[in-house]
Enzyme design. Structure first.
Site, mmCIF file in Angstrom:
data_model
loop_
_atom_site.group_PDB
_atom_site.id
_atom_site.type_symbol
_atom_site.label_atom_id
_atom_site.label_comp_id
_atom_site.label_asym_id
_atom_site.label_seq_id
_atom_site.Cartn_x
_atom_site.Cartn_y
_atom_site.Cartn_z
ATOM 1 N N SER A 9 79.754 -9.578 -24.373
ATOM 2 C CA SER A 9 79.664 -8.886 -23.085
ATOM 3 C C SER A 9 78.249 -8.625 -22.602
ATOM 4 O O SER A 9 78.071 -8.152 -21.477
ATOM 5 C CB SER A 9 80.438 -7.564 -23.153
ATOM 6 O OG SER A 9 81.820 -7.814 -23.150
ATOM 7 N N GLY A 12 70.708 -1.020 -21.962
ATOM 8 C CA GLY A 12 71.162 -2.061 -22.870
ATOM 9 C C GLY A 12 72.600 -2.442 -22.637
ATOM 10 O O GLY A 12 73.219 -2.075 -21.635
ATOM 11 N N HIS A 13 73.122 -3.208 -23.578
ATOM 12 C CA HIS A 13 74.519 -3.635 -23.546
ATOM 13 C C HIS A 13 74.870 -4.157 -24.929
ATOM 14 O O HIS A 13 74.004 -4.676 -25.640
ATOM 15 C CB HIS A 13 74.734 -4.737 -22.506
ATOM 16 C CG HIS A 13 76.091 -4.714 -21.877
ATOM 17 N ND1 HIS A 13 77.252 -5.000 -22.580
ATOM 18 C CD2 HIS A 13 76.487 -4.431 -20.609
ATOM 19 C CE1 HIS A 13 78.287 -4.900 -21.754
ATOM 20 N NE2 HIS A 13 77.864 -4.558 -20.556
ATOM 21 N N ASP A 14 76.124 -4.012 -25.315
ATOM 22 C CA ASP A 14 76.645 -4.593 -26.546
ATOM 23 C C ASP A 14 77.593 -5.727 -26.183
ATOM 24 O O ASP A 14 78.087 -5.811 -25.051
ATOM 25 C CB ASP A 14 77.401 -3.554 -27.376
ATOM 26 C CG ASP A 14 76.501 -2.432 -27.865
ATOM 27 O OD1 ASP A 14 75.268 -2.586 -27.815
ATOM 28 O OD2 ASP A 14 77.045 -1.395 -28.289
ATOM 29 N N GLY A 15 77.861 -6.574 -27.158
ATOM 30 C CA GLY A 15 78.806 -7.656 -26.939
ATOM 31 C C GLY A 15 79.643 -7.907 -28.170
ATOM 32 O O GLY A 15 79.117 -7.944 -29.287
ATOM 33 N N GLY A 75 84.969 -12.062 -33.749
ATOM 34 C CA GLY A 75 84.235 -12.002 -34.998
ATOM 35 C C GLY A 75 82.729 -12.060 -34.866
ATOM 36 O O GLY A 75 82.024 -12.246 -35.865
#
Length: 470
Positions: free
Chosen positions: A72, A312-315, A319
């Site tokens: 993401s 920021g952002h996480d993805g 897995g």
């Protein structure tokens, strides 16, 4: 903390690089992460490191040039492509989506008429957001995806609250396609990857296969060893939301560098206007008290941390997990990409060291449950909450303890995602916390709203899951 001068920051960066090379291999073993790569930037300089393997089935070593899926984090790139169109005067963020996509439909016609591009960018559009329907591999997959949304329910009025929305970013990708008259993948390469010198990127498996590329790893049974995922990526129809894009950590850093440099690329070319860069970092909606960011901007998650503001952002894909953090006031960024295991532990240690050493920013301690903490008004929380990817039941036992059971549904269940069961204990107000960690994390959840009978209307984990009708 006082801002470091240039030479001090370079010295610290070199120290961070040496520490990464020493620490990363052991950290991955401790966190059961098969492989990872890290890139860190301060000013115009950067360091990088990689360790572990790309797949436990092949044993191929991870290198700094290896590609990992960024999940993401792709959304910030999609948002950037959208904001380029706004820069050019070709898109009004506050006009209805139907001004560009007259065919846009969801189950609630009134909501569909009022939803704007800004709503989609900041995750406040209000319709069910986890729609992973595969509409094929052709260049028309996003066009077809819009048709899938016609029966998607509206969870709340547009703009009323935050709820993470993958489907909304697929709609944004279609807006880019229509206004650019090119497929989304082509737009991303032409307007972002090429001007930023991002040479190690892959928009699909056909591009990924020519690189050293990571495979995700999952545990299908709690406590069992991780296994390589049965498929490499989700559907292309979700590409603007993060289903497929892979790149090396250094290329992800090149994207971050552009946002830190006021929208300028490595050769000084303007990729995004400086005012637009700033606009993307401004809060659009506050987040519930669930230990995530403080607010969401236009694409970016915003963190109000000790020592300064971080964006920021996480993805997360099948897995694989990725993390991107920027400190604009300190000109510092860190990108971390992993392919399974307790990736959050890797992020916490590395980002904590990097942001502390180079930017004077402290990460908050990870939330830990107080097993004895009482839960007031337990009847408010008991019930079943549903979404397209999960059915979550909160029940109360004879001793008055609360239990949460989540069963995967739809595309997530097809990937053999393990069910999750835990006791819930009190944290703050209507925010509870699980006793049992999920992927190594005790992620708080909030119960919001009222169904008119004294029960919470939503279970919020970053996404709003609505109470099922009895």
């Amino acid at each position: 903390m006082q801002k470091l001068d240039g030479s001090e920051q370079l010295n610290k960066l070199a120290e961070v690089g040496a520490w990464l090379r020493r620490r990363l291999p052991d950290l991955l073993i401790e966190s059961q992460v098969p492989g990872a790569a890290v890139a860190v930037q301060a000013g115009d300089e950067w360091v990088e490191s990689a360790a572990g393997v790309l797949s436990t089935a092949t044993g191929v070593d991870a290198t700094a040039d290896s590609l990992f899926q960024i999940g993401s984090i792709t959304k910030v790139m999609t948002a950037t492509l959208v904001m380029q169109l706004a820069d050019e005067g070709r898109l009004d963020l506050d006009a209805p989506v139907r001004a560009v996509l007259p065919e846009f439909r969801i189950a609630d016609e009134k909501a569909a008429r009022g939803i704007t591009t800004r709503h989609l960018l900041s995750h406040v559009a209000g319709f069910e957001g986890d729609i992973f329907t595969d509409t094929g591999k052709g260049d028309d997959c996003l066009e077809k995806y819009l048709g899938v949304l016609r029966d998607v329910p509206q969870l709340f009025e547009p703009g009323a609250m935050f709820s993470y929305n993958n489907a909304g970013y697929c709609v944004l990708g279609r807006i880019v396609e229509v206004l650019r008259e090119e497929p989304f993948d082509v737009c991303a390469r032409r307007h972002l990857f090429a001007p930023l010198g991002m040479s190690h990127t892959a928009s699909d498996p056909y591009e990924a296969i020519v690189h050293r590329t990571a495979v995700g790893h999952i545990g299908t049974v709690p406590g069992a060893p991780l296994e390589p995922t049965p498929v490499w990526a989700l559907a292309r129809s979700n590409a603007p939301a993060g289903s497929m894009l892979a790149m090396r950590a250094r290329d992800l850093l090149a994207f971050a560098r552009m946002h830190l440099a006021g929208g300028r690329g490595p050769d000084g070319v303007t990729v995004l206007g400086p005012e637009t860069v700033q606009a993307m970092q401004q809060p659009q909606v506050t987040l519930p008290d669930i230990d995530q960011g403080a607010a969401w901007g236009l694409g970016w998650e915003l963190f109000d941390l000790s020592g300064g503001t971080v964006i920021g952002h996480d993805g997360n894909t099948i897995g694989q997990s990725a993390f991107l953090r920027l400190v604009p006031e300190r000109d510092v960024a860190v990108a971390i990409v992993t392919n399974g295991g307790l990736s959050r532990r890797v992020y916490t240690e590395i980002a904590g060291r990097v942001l502390g050493e180079l930017a004077g920013v402290g990460l908050p301690a990870s939330p830990v449950p107080d097993v004895g903490a009482p839960v007031a008004e337990t009847s408010r929380y008991v019930g079943t909450y549903t979404s397209s990817t999960a059915e979550t039941t909160v029940s109360r036992d004879t001793a008055g303890r609360l239990w949460l059971e989540r069963a995967p549904r739809g595309a997530i269940a097809e990937l053999d995602e393990a069910p999750y069961r835990t006791e819930l204990v009190g944290r703050r107000g209507d925010t509870l916390i699980p006793v049992e960690p999920e992927r190594g994390v005790h992620a708080p959840l909030a119960f919001l709203g009222d169904d008119g009978q004294g029960h919470a209307l939503y279970l919020h984990t970053g996404r709003a899951e609505r109470r099922a009708q009895r």
